[in-house]
Design an enzyme around this catalytic site. Structure first.
Site, PDB file in Angstrom:
ATOM      1  N   SER A 119       3.229 -40.586  -3.469  1.00 32.71           N
ATOM      2  CA  SER A 119       3.422 -41.587  -2.413  1.00 32.71           C
ATOM      3  C   SER A 119       2.120 -42.290  -2.053  1.00 32.71           C
ATOM      4  O   SER A 119       2.108 -43.482  -1.772  1.00 32.71           O
ATOM      5  CB  SER A 119       3.972 -40.917  -1.149  1.00 32.71           C
ATOM      6  OG  SER A 119       5.135 -40.193  -1.442  1.00 32.71           O
ATOM      7  N   GLY A 165       9.405 -44.824  -4.801  1.00 32.29           N
ATOM      8  CA  GLY A 165       8.966 -44.684  -3.403  1.00 32.29           C
ATOM      9  C   GLY A 165      10.031 -43.879  -2.680  1.00 32.29           C
ATOM     10  O   GLY A 165      11.217 -44.241  -2.711  1.00 32.29           O
ATOM     11  N   PHE A 201       5.713 -37.189 -14.389  1.00 34.64           N
ATOM     12  CA  PHE A 201       7.044 -37.709 -14.054  1.00 34.64           C
ATOM     13  C   PHE A 201       7.258 -39.116 -14.620  1.00 34.64           C
ATOM     14  O   PHE A 201       7.931 -39.930 -13.986  1.00 34.64           O
ATOM     15  CB  PHE A 201       7.257 -37.781 -12.530  1.00 34.64           C
ATOM     16  CG  PHE A 201       7.013 -36.515 -11.750  1.00 34.64           C
ATOM     17  CD1 PHE A 201       7.261 -35.270 -12.309  1.00 34.64           C
ATOM     18  CD2 PHE A 201       6.578 -36.565 -10.434  1.00 34.64           C
ATOM     19  CE1 PHE A 201       7.053 -34.096 -11.583  1.00 34.64           C
ATOM     20  CE2 PHE A 201       6.371 -35.415  -9.687  1.00 34.64           C
ATOM     21  CZ  PHE A 201       6.601 -34.171 -10.263  1.00 34.64           C
ATOM     22  N   GLN A 247      11.428 -55.311  -6.666  1.00 32.91           N
ATOM     23  CA  GLN A 247      12.464 -55.453  -7.701  1.00 32.91           C
ATOM     24  C   GLN A 247      12.939 -54.080  -8.181  1.00 32.91           C
ATOM     25  O   GLN A 247      14.129 -53.866  -8.389  1.00 32.91           O
ATOM     26  CB  GLN A 247      11.943 -56.285  -8.879  1.00 32.91           C
ATOM     27  CG  GLN A 247      12.931 -56.320 -10.032  1.00 32.91           C
ATOM     28  CD  GLN A 247      12.742 -57.472 -10.972  1.00 32.91           C
ATOM     29  OE1 GLN A 247      12.686 -58.622 -10.553  1.00 32.91           O
ATOM     30  NE2 GLN A 247      12.659 -57.193 -12.263  1.00 32.91           N
ATOM     31  N   GLU A 248      11.983 -53.149  -8.329  1.00 28.96           N
ATOM     32  CA  GLU A 248      12.372 -51.797  -8.752  1.00 28.96           C
ATOM     33  C   GLU A 248      13.287 -51.168  -7.684  1.00 28.96           C
ATOM     34  O   GLU A 248      14.264 -50.502  -7.995  1.00 28.96           O
ATOM     35  CB  GLU A 248      11.101 -50.946  -8.942  1.00 28.96           C
ATOM     36  CG  GLU A 248      11.392 -49.551  -9.457  1.00 28.96           C
ATOM     37  CD  GLU A 248      10.123 -48.737  -9.736  1.00 28.96           C
ATOM     38  OE1 GLU A 248       9.022 -49.307  -9.741  1.00 28.96           O
ATOM     39  OE2 GLU A 248      10.264 -47.518  -9.935  1.00 28.96           O
ATOM     40  N   GLN A 269      33.263 -32.320  -3.078  1.00 26.35           N
ATOM     41  CA  GLN A 269      34.067 -31.446  -2.205  1.00 26.35           C
ATOM     42  C   GLN A 269      35.565 -31.647  -2.455  1.00 26.35           C
ATOM     43  O   GLN A 269      36.332 -30.690  -2.507  1.00 26.35           O
ATOM     44  CB  GLN A 269      33.721 -31.759  -0.736  1.00 26.35           C
ATOM     45  CG  GLN A 269      34.332 -30.806   0.271  1.00 26.35           C
ATOM     46  CD  GLN A 269      33.706 -29.408   0.229  1.00 26.35           C
ATOM     47  OE1 GLN A 269      32.635 -29.216  -0.334  1.00 26.35           O
ATOM     48  NE2 GLN A 269      34.398 -28.445   0.805  1.00 26.35           N
ATOM     49  N   LEU A 270      35.958 -32.884  -2.654  1.00 24.64           N
ATOM     50  CA  LEU A 270      37.379 -33.175  -2.880  1.00 24.64           C
ATOM     51  C   LEU A 270      37.873 -32.677  -4.248  1.00 24.64           C
ATOM     52  O   LEU A 270      39.066 -32.591  -4.482  1.00 24.64           O
ATOM     53  CB  LEU A 270      37.645 -34.678  -2.735  1.00 24.64           C
ATOM     54  CG  LEU A 270      37.609 -35.190  -1.277  1.00 24.64           C
ATOM     55  CD1 LEU A 270      37.593 -36.711  -1.251  1.00 24.64           C
ATOM     56  CD2 LEU A 270      38.793 -34.651  -0.483  1.00 24.64           C
TER      57      LEU A 270
HETATM   58  C1  LIG Z   1      12.967 -38.321 -12.564  1.00 26.21           C
HETATM   59  C2  LIG Z   1      11.735 -39.001 -12.039  1.00 26.21           C
HETATM   60  C3  LIG Z   1      11.270 -40.148 -12.659  1.00 26.21           C
HETATM   61  C4  LIG Z   1      10.099 -40.758 -12.203  1.00 26.21           C
HETATM   62  N1  LIG Z   1       9.609 -41.847 -12.884  1.00 26.21           N
HETATM   63  C5  LIG Z   1       8.365 -42.309 -12.548  1.00 26.21           C
HETATM   64  C6  LIG Z   1       7.740 -43.322 -13.334  1.00 26.21           C
HETATM   65  O1  LIG Z   1       8.304 -43.844 -14.307  1.00 26.21           O
HETATM   66  N2  LIG Z   1       6.475 -43.707 -13.002  1.00 26.21           N
HETATM   67  C7  LIG Z   1       5.802 -43.164 -11.941  1.00 26.21           C
HETATM   68  O2  LIG Z   1       4.668 -43.561 -11.694  1.00 26.21           O
HETATM   69  N3  LIG Z   1       6.386 -42.216 -11.164  1.00 26.21           N
HETATM   70  C8  LIG Z   1       7.636 -41.777 -11.451  1.00 26.21           C
HETATM   71  N4  LIG Z   1       8.222 -40.794 -10.689  1.00 26.21           N
HETATM   72  C9  LIG Z   1       7.476 -40.250  -9.560  1.00 26.21           C
HETATM   73  C10 LIG Z   1       8.020 -40.646  -8.200  1.00 26.21           C
HETATM   74  O3  LIG Z   1       7.850 -42.020  -7.983  1.00 26.21           O
HETATM   75  C11 LIG Z   1       7.306 -39.756  -7.170  1.00 26.21           C
HETATM   76  O4  LIG Z   1       7.798 -38.445  -7.363  1.00 26.21           O
HETATM   77  C12 LIG Z   1       7.529 -40.218  -5.754  1.00 26.21           C
HETATM   78  O5  LIG Z   1       6.879 -41.440  -5.516  1.00 26.21           O
HETATM   79  C13 LIG Z   1       7.021 -39.177  -4.720  1.00 26.21           C
HETATM   80  O6  LIG Z   1       5.724 -38.776  -5.007  1.00 26.21           O
HETATM   81  P1  LIG Z   1       5.406 -37.168  -5.055  1.00 26.21           P
HETATM   82  O7  LIG Z   1       6.389 -36.554  -5.987  1.00 26.21           O
HETATM   83  O8  LIG Z   1       3.977 -37.032  -5.377  1.00 26.21           O
HETATM   84  O9  LIG Z   1       5.724 -36.664  -3.611  1.00 26.21           O
HETATM   85  P2  LIG Z   1       4.693 -36.643  -2.355  1.00 26.21           P
HETATM   86  O10 LIG Z   1       4.053 -37.963  -2.230  1.00 26.21           O
HETATM   87  O11 LIG Z   1       3.836 -35.440  -2.486  1.00 26.21           O
HETATM   88  O12 LIG Z   1       5.711 -36.451  -1.157  1.00 26.21           O
HETATM   89  C14 LIG Z   1       6.254 -35.172  -0.794  1.00 26.21           C
HETATM   90  C15 LIG Z   1       7.107 -35.382   0.463  1.00 26.21           C
HETATM   91  O13 LIG Z   1       6.302 -35.888   1.518  1.00 26.21           O
HETATM   92  C16 LIG Z   1       6.857 -37.079   2.027  1.00 26.21           C
HETATM   93  N5  LIG Z   1       5.806 -37.996   2.438  1.00 26.21           N
HETATM   94  C17 LIG Z   1       4.705 -38.378   1.750  1.00 26.21           C
HETATM   95  N6  LIG Z   1       3.987 -39.283   2.456  1.00 26.21           N
HETATM   96  C18 LIG Z   1       4.658 -39.489   3.618  1.00 26.21           C
HETATM   97  C19 LIG Z   1       4.459 -40.308   4.764  1.00 26.21           C
HETATM   98  N7  LIG Z   1       3.412 -41.133   4.840  1.00 26.21           N
HETATM   99  N8  LIG Z   1       5.357 -40.249   5.763  1.00 26.21           N
HETATM  100  C20 LIG Z   1       6.426 -39.439   5.676  1.00 26.21           C
HETATM  101  N9  LIG Z   1       6.687 -38.640   4.626  1.00 26.21           N
HETATM  102  C21 LIG Z   1       5.823 -38.665   3.609  1.00 26.21           C
HETATM  103  C22 LIG Z   1       7.656 -37.659   0.866  1.00 26.21           C
HETATM  104  O14 LIG Z   1       8.656 -38.561   1.321  1.00 26.21           O
HETATM  105  C23 LIG Z   1       8.227 -36.400   0.246  1.00 26.21           C
HETATM  106  O15 LIG Z   1       9.374 -36.020   0.934  1.00 26.21           O
HETATM  107  C24 LIG Z   1       9.415 -40.221 -11.083  1.00 26.21           C
HETATM  108  C25 LIG Z   1       9.917 -39.094 -10.447  1.00 26.21           C
HETATM  109  C26 LIG Z   1      11.058 -38.467 -10.914  1.00 26.21           C
HETATM  110  C27 LIG Z   1      11.539 -37.239 -10.215  1.00 26.21           C
END
Ligand SMILES: Cc1cc2nc3c(=O)[nH]c(=O)nc-3n(C[C@H](O)[C@H](O)[C@H](O)COP(=O)(O)OP(=O)(O)OC[C@H]3O[C@@H](n4cnc5c(N)ncnc54)[C@H](O)[C@@H]3O)c2cc1C
Length: 382
Positions: free
Chosen positions: A135, A367, A159, A244-245, A339-340
């Site tokens: 994030s 995001g 990821f 767009q994404e 569930q249904l």
């Molecule tokens: C199947 C899959 C495909 C993906 N494809 C791509 C890809 O092609 N390219 C790419 O770059 N990434 C990709 N991702 C990564 C994805 O975009 C990230 O997992 C996502 O942005 C969250 O980042 P993180 O996993 O590091 O979680 P973190 O940022 O560590 O967040 C953990 C938790 O904390 C919360 N959090 C974090 N900051 C805040 C805040 N400021 N306020 C409130 N809550 C907050 C989050 O909402 C989450 O619940 C993919 C992920 C998956 C699972």
């Protein structure tokens, strides 16, 4: 209520895309789920039929139609095919990878890459997320330090969708590590790049056919000619392209919710308990009616967002609204639909079970929904 968003050309496109799914995807998808990846030949087949780069100018071989309704049709049909097409990875390529090239590449780069992304010879990926940060893009640790005519790229990404199949990866890295988002740039790394390796194909709880991988860069000397746009403007390009994404995720969410409801209507009209159809219990009828209403309302909103996006008028906040609300809706709907189905809903051989696990990630990638609410909250001045 008749939807008015699509014209006859979109419906023709829909019909030919549906045939493509029936012939080239659905019969093989279970095997691809076991393999954890789709074959790259699928992209050639899609490219040949005009399902890649619909918005790429015709001079590079593309469809020449900057009209997101074609992308929308693809999402609707993929979801209508149920879980039998969920691994395609075409959304990432069409909605995200190509968009960065179209918006940020200079003429030399457009000539180098656009023809290949349209034919399927070049599959795209975008690598933002790292093991230590997702994030918070300001905390990206990958660095791309200029050295003469190269950037020396170091770091790891995780990821990454299309991570194994990708031929060109748009990597988000710091060209100025002393800054947070202001130090980010976008660098295109090509398949043959020395110092670029791929790690594990990651095992997920759903979307099993979708290729998700780790990527590593170790002293990779990437030509400076592969910088996309201006150095240090990476975050600006991300904020321009992420709507767009997010819109794409919203359209997929609504289409997936509709597909889950249709499956469930079919099931509850057949299944009996206590001598009556399961769908005819008042609780079921209300549940089905509520889901139908929410999907109808969401469809109306998302159709409007797509038209606004075509007109260049969809704001980052509106895209965030569409992303979080529609992906939440999808998750609520698949849970109620499961569930249904009773116990059968928990059996992997039933499509609703797979739709349930596939849905979960929609609230996380592109995001997280919490980050979407941050964007919306900030736009409200709070
Ligand atoms: C199947 C899959 C495909 C993906 N494809 C791509 C890809 O092609 N390219 C790419 O770059 N990434 C990709 N991702 C990564 C994805 O975009 C990230 O997992 C996502 O942005 C969250 O980042 P993180 O996993 O590091 O979680 P973190 O940022 O560590 O967040 C953990 C938790 O904390 C919360 N959090 C974090 N900051 C805040 C805040 N400021 N306020 C409130 N809550 C907050 C989050 O909402 C989450 O619940 C993919 C992920 C998956 C699972």
């Amino acid at each position: 209520m008749k939807r008015t968003i699509f014209d006859a050309e979109h419906e023709m496109f829909r019909e030919s895309f549906r045939q493509f799914l029936d012939k080239e995807v659905v019969p093989y998808h279970l095997q691809w789920e076991r393999d954890g990846i789709v074959p790259r030949e699928l992209f050639y087949a899609a490219g040949k039929l005009g399902f890649l780069g619909m918005d790429v100018p015709t001079q590079y071989g593309g469809g020449g139609e900057p009209d997101f309704r074609y992308n929308y049709v693809i999402h609707e049909e993929v979801q209508a095919a149920g879980v039998n097409a969920s691994g395609l990875g075409m959304s990432l390529h069409n909605d995200t990878g190509i968009a960065y090239l179209l918006h940020c590449a200079n003429e030399e780069q457009r000539e180098r890459w656009l023809p290949g992304v349209v034919t399927g010879d070049l599959i795209t990926a975008i690598a933002m997320t790292e093991p230590g940060t997702g994030s918070d893009l300001g905390a990206v640790r990958a660095t791309a330090i200029r050295d003469g005519e190269h950037y020396v790229l170091n770091g790891s990404k995780t990821f990454i969708t299309n991570g194994i199949n990708a031929d060109i990866v748009i990597v988000v890295a710091k060209t100025d590590p002393s800054k947070r988002t202001g130090g980010l740039s976008l660098i295109v790394v090509e398949r043959s790049q020395v110092g670029f390796t791929r790690g594990r194909r990651l095992e997920k709880i759903g979307m099993h056919a979708q290729d998700t991988a780790e990527l590593f860069f170790e002293n990779a000397r990437v030509p400076a000619a592969n910088l996309l746009g201006e150095e240090g403007a990476g975050f600006h390009y991300l904020t321009q392209n992420l709507p767009q994404e997010r819109l794409a995720i919203a359209t997929i969410s609504v289409a997936a919710a509709r597909a889950a409801l249709e499956l469930t209507l079919e099931y509850t009209k057949e299944r009996t308990a206590f001598g009556q159809k399961v769908g005819s219990f008042q609780n079921s009828r209300f549940s089905l009616a509520e889901m139908h209403s929410e999907i109808l309302i969401a469809t109306t909103f998302v159709d409007k967002c797509v038209l606004a996006h075509n007109a260049g008028e969809l704001s980052a906040e509106e895209a965030a609204v569409a992303k979080w609300w529609c992906s939440d809706l999808q998750n609520r709907v698949v849970d109620r639909c499961l569930q249904l189905h009773g116990g059968y809903g928990y059996m992997s051989e039933y499509p609703i079970a797979r739709a349930f696990v596939d849905a979960r990630v929609q609230r996380i990638y592109g995001g997280t929904n919490e980050i979407m609410k941050e964007i919306i909250g900030r736009s409200l001045g709070v």
